[in-house]
Every structure is written in C-alpha cells, then in structure tokens.
Design an enzyme around this catalytic site. Structure first.
Site, PDB file in Angstrom:
ATOM      1  N   ARG A 177       1.281  -1.802   0.259  1.00 20.60           N
ATOM      2  CA  ARG A 177      -0.279   0.094   0.004  1.00 20.60           C
ATOM      3  C   ARG A 177       0.615   1.432  -0.272  1.00 20.60           C
ATOM      4  NH1 ARG A 177      -2.837  -2.915   3.727  1.00 20.60           N
ATOM      5  NH2 ARG A 177      -4.996  -4.392   2.248  1.00 20.60           N
ATOM      6  N   LYS A 203       2.099  11.758 -10.907  1.00 20.09           N
ATOM      7  CA  LYS A 203       1.484  11.017 -11.377  1.00 20.09           C
ATOM      8  C   LYS A 203       2.053   9.383 -12.262  1.00 20.09           C
ATOM      9  CE  LYS A 203      -1.962  13.779 -13.754  1.00 20.09           C
ATOM     10  NZ  LYS A 203      -1.910  14.510 -15.707  1.00 20.09           N
ATOM     11  N   GLU A 250       7.692  19.276 -24.785  1.00 17.10           N
ATOM     12  CA  GLU A 250       6.673  19.763 -23.327  1.00 17.10           C
ATOM     13  C   GLU A 250       8.096  21.082 -22.586  1.00 17.10           C
ATOM     14  OE1 GLU A 250       4.778  18.292 -21.792  1.00 17.10           O
ATOM     15  OE2 GLU A 250       3.909  16.350 -22.480  1.00 17.10           O
ATOM     16  N   LYS A 288       6.309  23.470 -12.717  1.00 22.90           N
ATOM     17  CA  LYS A 288       4.983  22.119 -12.675  1.00 22.90           C
ATOM     18  C   LYS A 288       4.882  21.844 -10.912  1.00 22.90           C
ATOM     19  CE  LYS A 288       4.197  17.596 -13.602  1.00 22.90           C
ATOM     20  NZ  LYS A 288       4.142  16.878 -14.769  1.00 22.90           N
ATOM     21  N   GLU A 325      -5.168  17.351 -10.155  1.00 29.49           N
ATOM     22  CA  GLU A 325      -6.847  17.535 -10.966  1.00 29.49           C
ATOM     23  C   GLU A 325      -7.733  18.216 -11.003  1.00 29.49           C
ATOM     24  OE1 GLU A 325      -3.785  15.859 -14.657  1.00 29.49           O
ATOM     25  OE2 GLU A 325      -5.652  16.724 -16.303  1.00 29.49           O
ATOM     26  N   ARG A 354      -4.110  21.882 -12.479  1.00 26.07           N
ATOM     27  CA  ARG A 354      -3.388  21.417 -13.112  1.00 26.07           C
ATOM     28  C   ARG A 354      -3.662  20.678 -14.396  1.00 26.07           C
ATOM     29  NH1 ARG A 354       0.010  15.495  -9.949  1.00 26.07           N
ATOM     30  NH2 ARG A 354       1.041  15.024 -11.958  1.00 26.07           N
ATOM     31  N   ASN A 403      -1.924  20.411 -19.673  1.00 25.02           N
ATOM     32  CA  ASN A 403      -2.021  19.235 -20.855  1.00 25.02           C
ATOM     33  C   ASN A 403      -1.356  20.375 -22.157  1.00 25.02           C
ATOM     34  OD1 ASN A 403      -2.005  16.948 -19.863  1.00 25.02           O
ATOM     35  ND2 ASN A 403      -4.399  16.781 -19.010  1.00 25.02           N
ATOM     36  N   HIS A 430      -2.182  19.215 -25.583  1.00 23.05           N
ATOM     37  CA  HIS A 430      -1.984  17.707 -26.080  1.00 23.05           C
ATOM     38  C   HIS A 430      -3.151  17.381 -26.310  1.00 23.05           C
ATOM     39  CE1 HIS A 430       1.151  18.113 -23.268  1.00 23.05           C
ATOM     40  NE2 HIS A 430       1.312  17.260 -22.939  1.00 23.05           N
ATOM     41  N   HIS A 454      -2.827  14.023 -28.390  1.00 17.10           N
ATOM     42  CA  HIS A 454      -3.146  13.086 -28.282  1.00 17.10           C
ATOM     43  C   HIS A 454      -3.625  11.426 -29.305  1.00 17.10           C
ATOM     44  CE1 HIS A 454      -2.843  13.446 -23.726  1.00 17.10           C
ATOM     45  NE2 HIS A 454      -1.803  13.456 -24.045  1.00 17.10           N
ATOM     46  N   HIS A 458       6.076  12.018 -29.159  1.00 16.40           N
ATOM     47  CA  HIS A 458       5.386  12.984 -28.549  1.00 16.40           C
ATOM     48  C   HIS A 458       5.689  14.185 -27.809  1.00 16.40           C
ATOM     49  CE1 HIS A 458       2.554  13.890 -25.068  1.00 16.40           C
ATOM     50  NE2 HIS A 458       3.176  14.236 -24.939  1.00 16.40           N
TER      51      HIS A 458
HETATM   52  N1  GLY Z   1       2.016  15.436 -17.237  1.00 19.66           N
HETATM   53  C1  GLY Z   1       1.177  15.978 -16.912  1.00 19.66           C
HETATM   54  C2  GLY Z   1       0.599  16.379 -15.916  1.00 19.66           C
HETATM   55  O1  GLY Z   1       1.656  15.774 -14.610  1.00 19.66           O
HETATM   56  O2  GLY Z   1      -0.379  16.849 -15.214  1.00 19.66           O
END
Ligand code: GLY
Length: 318
Positions: free
Chosen positions: A96, A118, A160, A188, A198, A202, A206, A209, A213, A225
């Site tokens: 966990r 993430k 990016e 960031k 998010e 957050r 994107n 993106h 995508h 990417h």
């Molecule tokens: N790559 C976008 C984020 O980490 O929210």
C-alpha cells in the site's frame, strides 16, 4: 527536487537512514552512473510503451515480495517516463505504498513525467487508464545525463518545455539549460502543489495535448510525444486567435517559441480533419462539448464547448 550538472552525487544523502534495501528499477541500456553499492537489487523492465502494463508491475511487486522489501525500504526508478511511471506505480501499490526516488534520464522526464506524482500503466483500452498519485520522496534531475540523449529525443523534450513559456516561464529560452530545467520543475511543482489531483489548475499542464493525443492515437505519423505537443501548441494558439482570445503578437510569440526550439508547427501529411475532430470528442476533458486548454487575456484556461467550426478552420490553417 535536485536539479544540476552533478545532481546524481546527492543520491546517497537522500536515502532515508532507516532504509535497509533499495530496489533499483531501470531498463537495459540506460547509462546512469548509479553507484551499484547503493542498490540491493536491480530490476530491468522491457523497453517502450509495452512496459507500461499491469503484468510488468505485478512481476516487479512479486520480486519485491520475494526479496523481502518492506515499507521502510526504497524503490529508485532510473530512466525515462516509462520507467518512472512503472516504478512509481509499483511503489504506490506495493505494501500500500513504499518510498520512491526518481532519477529521470530524459529531458521529458526531468521537466514533466517524473515530477508531480502521476504514476500508472496502460490497458488495451487506452493509455494511462490505471494509476495512482504517489509523490516521490525526491527527484534528481542530473543534467549531465542529457548529453548522451539522441538529438531527436532531446528535441522532443523541448516540445514539453515549450508549454512552460505559457505557464509563467516567458523568458525560459534566455536561461542556460540547467537553469531552464530547474525553472520548469519549479513551475510544475507549483501547479501540482495547488492542484495535485487535477481538479482544475493541473489540467493546464496539458496545453497542446488535445491535438497531440489525437495525432498519437492515429498512430500513423512519425512523431515523438514532444513533437506532437509542439504541433498541438501551435494549433491551440490558432484556435485562441480565431476565438478572439489572443492578438497577433501573442500568436507570433507561440510561433517564436516553437521555432526557437526547432519544433514542428504543421500537421503531418495525410491528416484527416474529420478523424481528428472525432478524436477530439473522445478526449477525457470533453465532458461539456469539445474542450481545450487555450491561451487568453488571463493566461491559459480550460475552455469548454469550443465550436467545431472554429476547430475545423484552425486545422485547415495548419
Ligand atoms: N503531465 C501532466 C501532469 O503531470 O499533470
């Protein structure tokens, strides 16, 4: 977060004192000079997106269990976004949750993938559908590691990086590389600190993106990417311009930034506009109609119900 030319030297000092075992997770061929005395065990995961699977995570966790890793121990992920996503997810769910340190070895990893917690893997049904938010105890961005990156991989990272110009990093290109990376990491980290899961802010990470995508899902274009994101940023600026959200000078600033980093700005040959519009409607953000992160008088914003006509027109101008 440690950023700099010899940041890796600080790894030993970042290992918590009560750690008895360290499981290094990496890929064959990744040359990060990790002092092997530090790692109790080394786990190689396969290359490419295929490594981002539940079966790879299951195997890692089984190995951790056989080796007797406990919650006091530490996972260290060394590699690009695939490694840090998989190592981070295994660390998030094993017992966990155990501690993880990320050592991203690509520009994309250093400014984005490894920062913000993430983690996750793909399903047959789509990318990153299973995962967890799991913050690393430390992220070490050693900029010396980037000197061995193939030029195209490095340029992809710049795609990016370009987005941070529109998230408060206007003068990023004036900075030396390690200061530029540190500035992106800070932007960031600030965005994630304000909205880890998010809810709103957050999502601005994107930027560019949605089209990126769609181009990636099509799968028939030779695009990394970051290159797809660069095309997506150019596109988002055209949409914002057509909606009257930004003026010509701001449009030109988008073009300048993408050109400074030698990034592509045009749709690849053979792009089917109808298909791209269809893919926009499948985007996770498209809850209230076609939804884009767009620039505007107050900076980037998530904009719902963007008229399809405007999206089509902007695609034809690309
Ligand atoms: N790559 C976008 C984020 O980490 O929210």
């Amino acid at each position: 977060m440690i950023v700099g030319e010899t940041a890796l030297e600080q790894l030993e000092s970042l290992i918590p004192e009560d750690t008895s075992q360290i499981a290094l997770v990496t890929q064959k061929g990744i040359e990060a000079p990790i002092n092997t005395r530090i790692a109790s065990t080394t786990h190689f995961i396969p290359d490419g997106e295929e490594a981002k699977s539940l079966s790879v995570v299951e195997e890692l966790c089984s190995n951790f269990a056989r080796e007797g890793l406990t919650r006091r121990d530490l996972v260290v992920g060394v590699g690009g976004g695939v490694v840090t996503d998989v190592a981070g997810f295994a660390a998030a769910i094993y017992h966990r949750g155990i501690r993880v340190i990320h050592i991203p070895t690509t520009l994309l990893g250093q400014i984005d993938a490894a920062i913000g917690g993430k983690t996750g893997v793909n399903l047959d049904e789509g990318k990153n559908l299973v995962g967890a938010f799991w913050q690393p105890s430390a992220v070490i961005c050693d900029t010396n590691l980037l000197s061995s990156l193939p030029p195209r991989e490095f340029r992809s990272g710049m795609g990016e990086l370009a987005k941070y110009h529109f998230l408060g990093g206007e003068q990023l290109d004036a900075l030396p590389l390690d200061e530029r990376i540190a500035a992106c990491v800070q932007i960031k980290a600030d965005v994630v600190a304000a909205d880890e899961r998010e809810g709103a802010g957050r999502a601005l990470l994107n930027y560019g993106h949605t089209l990126a995508h769609a181009l990636e899902i099509e799968g028939k274009f030779d695009l990394r990417h970051g290159e797809a994101v660069a095309i997506g940023i150019e596109y988002a600026s055209l949409v914002a311009y057509q909606l009257g959200r930004i003026d010509e000078s701001r449009l030109a600033e988008h073009q300048r930034v993408l050109e400074v980093y030698g990034l592509p700005r045009h749709l690849p040959e053979g792009c089917d506009v109808d298909r791209i519009i269809e893919l926009f409607s499948r985007d996770k953000k498209a809850i209230n109609g076609l939804t884009f992160v767009l620039d505007g008088p107050d900076g980037l914003e998530v904009v719902a119900n963007v008229p399809e006509k405007v999206l089509r027109e902007a695609l034809t101008r690309m």
